[in-house]
Design a protein around this motif. Sequence first.
Motif, PDB file in Angstrom:
ATOM      1  N   ALA A 132     -21.713 -26.457 -32.111  1.00  8.44           N
ATOM      2  CA  ALA A 132     -21.395 -27.648 -32.911  1.00  8.44           C
ATOM      3  C   ALA A 132     -20.553 -27.264 -34.120  1.00  8.44           C
ATOM      4  N   GLU A 133     -20.872 -26.114 -34.754  1.00 10.89           N
ATOM      5  CA  GLU A 133     -20.066 -25.652 -35.889  1.00 10.89           C
ATOM      6  C   GLU A 133     -18.608 -25.460 -35.468  1.00 10.89           C
ATOM      7  N   ALA A 134     -18.409 -24.858 -34.278  1.00  8.28           N
ATOM      8  CA  ALA A 134     -17.044 -24.605 -33.809  1.00  8.28           C
ATOM      9  C   ALA A 134     -16.321 -25.904 -33.473  1.00  8.28           C
ATOM     10  N   ILE A 135     -17.027 -26.830 -32.812  1.00  9.99           N
ATOM     11  CA  ILE A 135     -16.374 -28.073 -32.391  1.00  9.99           C
ATOM     12  C   ILE A 135     -16.040 -28.943 -33.604  1.00  9.99           C
ATOM     13  N   LEU A 136     -16.997 -29.092 -34.536  1.00  8.71           N
ATOM     14  CA  LEU A 136     -16.804 -29.966 -35.695  1.00  8.71           C
ATOM     15  C   LEU A 136     -16.116 -29.263 -36.853  1.00  8.71           C
ATOM     16  N   ARG A 137     -15.968 -27.928 -36.759  1.00  5.39           N
ATOM     17  CA  ARG A 137     -15.303 -27.123 -37.783  1.00  5.39           C
ATOM     18  C   ARG A 137     -16.002 -27.280 -39.137  1.00  5.39           C
ATOM     19  N   GLN A 191     -19.651 -32.418 -26.274  1.00  7.56           N
ATOM     20  CA  GLN A 191     -18.847 -31.360 -25.645  1.00  7.56           C
ATOM     21  C   GLN A 191     -17.374 -31.689 -25.807  1.00  7.56           C
ATOM     22  N   ASP A 192     -16.581 -30.647 -26.085  1.00  5.60           N
ATOM     23  CA  ASP A 192     -15.130 -30.834 -26.211  1.00  5.60           C
ATOM     24  C   ASP A 192     -14.538 -31.010 -24.810  1.00  5.60           C
ATOM     25  N   ILE A 193     -14.034 -32.203 -24.518  1.00  3.33           N
ATOM     26  CA  ILE A 193     -13.446 -32.499 -23.202  1.00  3.33           C
ATOM     27  C   ILE A 193     -11.940 -32.727 -23.317  1.00  3.33           C
ATOM     28  N   THR A 194     -11.344 -32.135 -24.351  1.00  3.33           N
ATOM     29  CA  THR A 194      -9.899 -32.338 -24.569  1.00  3.33           C
ATOM     30  C   THR A 194      -9.088 -31.872 -23.370  1.00  3.33           C
ATOM     31  N   ALA A 195      -9.451 -30.696 -22.821  1.00  2.00           N
ATOM     32  CA  ALA A 195      -8.683 -30.172 -21.677  1.00  2.00           C
ATOM     33  C   ALA A 195      -8.782 -31.107 -20.480  1.00  2.00           C
ATOM     34  N   GLN A 196     -10.003 -31.611 -20.212  1.00  3.76           N
ATOM     35  CA  GLN A 196     -10.168 -32.537 -19.087  1.00  3.76           C
ATOM     36  C   GLN A 196      -9.371 -33.818 -19.319  1.00  3.76           C
TER      37      GLN A 196
END
Length: 1003
Positions: free
Chosen positions: A337-342, A424-429
């Motif tokens: 979560a820290e990585a995704i939300l920065r 979850q980061d789904i940017t690539a999808q």
Amino acid sequence: MNPKYPNAAAHLQALAETTPDAFITINSHSRIQYANPSIEEIFGYTPEELRGRSLTELMPSHLADRHLEAVDRYLETGERHVDWNHIELPGQHKDGYEVPLQISFSEFTLNGERYFTGVLRDISERKTLEAGRELLYTTRERILETETFYQGLTHSLELIGKSMRWVYGEAWLPTEDVDLIEWKTAWGEDETSLEVFREESSETVFEPGEGLIGRVWETGEYEWIPDVSTVEQSVFERSEAAKAADLKAALAVPVLVDGVVNAVMVFFTPEERSVDKQMAEVTRTVAANLGLVLSRQQAQDSLRQERNLVTNILETTPIGIVVINADGEFVYVNEQAEAILRIEEDENGAYPPYEELAFHILDSEGEPLHESELPYGYILRTGEDVAREIQIEFPNGDLRWLSVNGTPLEQEKDYIASTVFAFQDITAQKRRADQLARLNELGQDLSDTESFQEGCNQAVAAAHDILSHSITTIELYDAETGALEPCARMSRVDELVGEDPLFESERGLPWQAFVENEPRVYSNLEQATDVEATHTPFSSVLILPIGGHGVLISGATEPNSFDESVISLAKILVQNVASAFDRLDRELSLRDQKSELESKNEQLQRLQRVNQEIRDITRSLMDAESSDEIKQFVCDRLAESEPYRFVWFGERDFATDEIVPVAWAGVEEGYLETVTVTADMSETGQGPAGRAIRTHEPQIQNNLQSDPPFEPWRQEAMQRGYRASIAVPVVYNDTVYGLLNLYTNEPEVFSDMEEAVLSELGEMIGFALNSRERYNALVSEESVELEFVIQDSENPLMAFLSEYNGKFSLENIATRHGNDVSAFGTFENVPFETIQDFIAEQPIVDDITLIREQDGETIVEIPLPSGTFIRSLLDRGAVPTTLRGTPGEGRVTIRISKTASVREFVELFENRFGDVELVARREIADPVRTTEEFEQAYLDRLTQRQEEVLRTAFFAGFFEQPRANSARDIADMLDVSQPTVSRHIRSSEESLFSMLFGDVGSR
């Protein structure tokens, strides 16, 4: 337990009960210690069934051993060989079928024991959606390539069947009077086992509303039957046949065209299957002209997890997890979560409050979410769960897609104390989905485009969106310039090179990719070893041929600007563009059919013009004063006539086998200097010219760009605007005088009629060249005598003389009545019967006549038909003066005109005999044939009656101007009819002219 958050276990337990993912924890022996309830939804096992059993029971057999080896290796070395954060593998359902999974791993230690936790997500829906999308694109592409509705229907059966895992599919079409619907075609994975069912279906027809087929035909709506083998015949009329064929579940979908059902497609599986709306929708969408994309559905199930494992599992999961209290404070945040939300903890171990987060939350359209719709506030206000996709925009403009699941925690007396979120980061999808959607949009746009320019503009704009390359252009082949010309380009291209090309060399990488019809992909041009140094702004580039239309060029000024996914998307894009351009070609062709009659008239007029040119050339050939003048005259006249762009005349050099140009006209531009053409079987002899020399038949290449073989001359020809060619051998009496090569400025020019006309022209040129040789031989006051020595043991005559120790000498050559030619020769030491047997074995000469046999000498008369060596010498204006043969060697002396080519006669001898040598060349002050010899040869051709009529007419002044006596007067003098006199005079004149210009029958 996290000391800063003592209630984490309870909160995380609640999250585990609501997250859509399944959790499994195993010990170091791969024994399952924990499984949450969602495991049953994915694998069919309850958590209780799995506890204590090996994890390999949830794997396909081919992965079980690999898993156990990998765990042992990791426990021993600590090395990871797969991505623990994200990997896609198949699982094994309790019923035996495979389930596609997305898996994340983590490891923790509890009470000294090592445990591994896996977070499993069933991605069947995503895989089906991707398959559906790929099916839409693939089917659209295949349908665009077809020319009939029936072909498109046939392709769709196979594509839908394979993509949707049906085992059998069939198509039904209305009859011509549209009162019944009948079986038309079928597809099956195993057609042998379905042969009886297929045969019964092909003999069946339905009325509207009758049976499954008739109902779907009538209503225009799809229908699903879970098991056709058990229903009444009124529901499915072929239930008995289906039962025998082991077919159960069936889906029937209508194929709608402008709202009318034009066909019904039916698909079957061998398992009983309840209605699968997603599969039915995808199948219906493809059948209904690929207009919609099947919406994804994700099953949401509650998850439970044992309290003593929740903390460890969630702290190591690759999914972002946060807990926010009612005051907006983050009370729990995992590393993901820290990585995704920065976000980061401050020196006091606290995170910034929710209201101070440095990003904006947007909806799926990119608009800011209303405060009432923000997931955190929504849960606090309503107490309801949240499951949705959102976007977050960071201060630097970076935009990320998140899949968010949230639930309220610690509800007491209508008070929500905190909320828990898993995301979850789904940017690539999403990026992939957007790219596929953009491809779909491009396919729809291209299906409506009406010009190549519009199609290029649409494709370049789509390529920018899909490939994320700002340097993109499409270049199309221009037949007029013989080069690739820009059709559309991004503005960034103009900024880099202005109006100049992206590649300095006109025949560089784009041209090579187009001509070879092979993609060129370079991640780093500077490091490419198979590319010549070239000036270009690209560091990485994709060059993809668009069929026979041109190329798409896309790349960046930095290396490694694309991966395999981008390459795959680019190829799909180019396939769509190629299909659209092929469609435009077909539509243009259909439009041209309106003027087909005019086009045919133009072709006929062109052929008439060609015929007229050839007639004019034929009439002018005899006026030429030399062979060189004949060749150049033919090239000049043909090059001035449309559609011929370039014409050249070549002769074979027997020393090198090269076909050497001796005359040419038209647009040559250095072509003859850059190409080498031979008559042998090497690579340079495989073109039209080499084949024409070897076969003595015209050779046509009606499309130099696509018709093989035309290498290695293709590029040189195309850049000079040559689009089609014909090589016409110039032959007379089996003697090849050379080759006439014609090139046109448009393809598909040479029809059978034009080939026949040009072939006749080749024969006329050969006749003219032969006539010139014969004429030179007759009128020349001087001649050249050539003496040859032949030592060819395989020659039939030499072998015959060697066998009988005999000798032969040529005595005379005489022309009999008409065109018959005979040779008189003497054999020594060989009896006539033996000679007669020898002659009978020869394929050309039929018989001989005995003149005299005395004192060991046998004099015979041998007829010389066309094709014999002596006859070929005579046809070319040469006169054999001596011919002697012994067992050891043969000697032949011939006399030719001074202007004749000695080399041609040497080659004639070398082609006929294995070992031959020119031993003498003598210039003679006499002509080839003396006046007396010519007169005697002419009189030998005449009958006694013809000679009598001719002499009487001559001395009676018949040939004077004006005539002293008419044909009737001559007839009275000879006491014959006037037609008889005219016939004899014409025959005598024809004999004279044939001696000068060659026999009429051989033209």
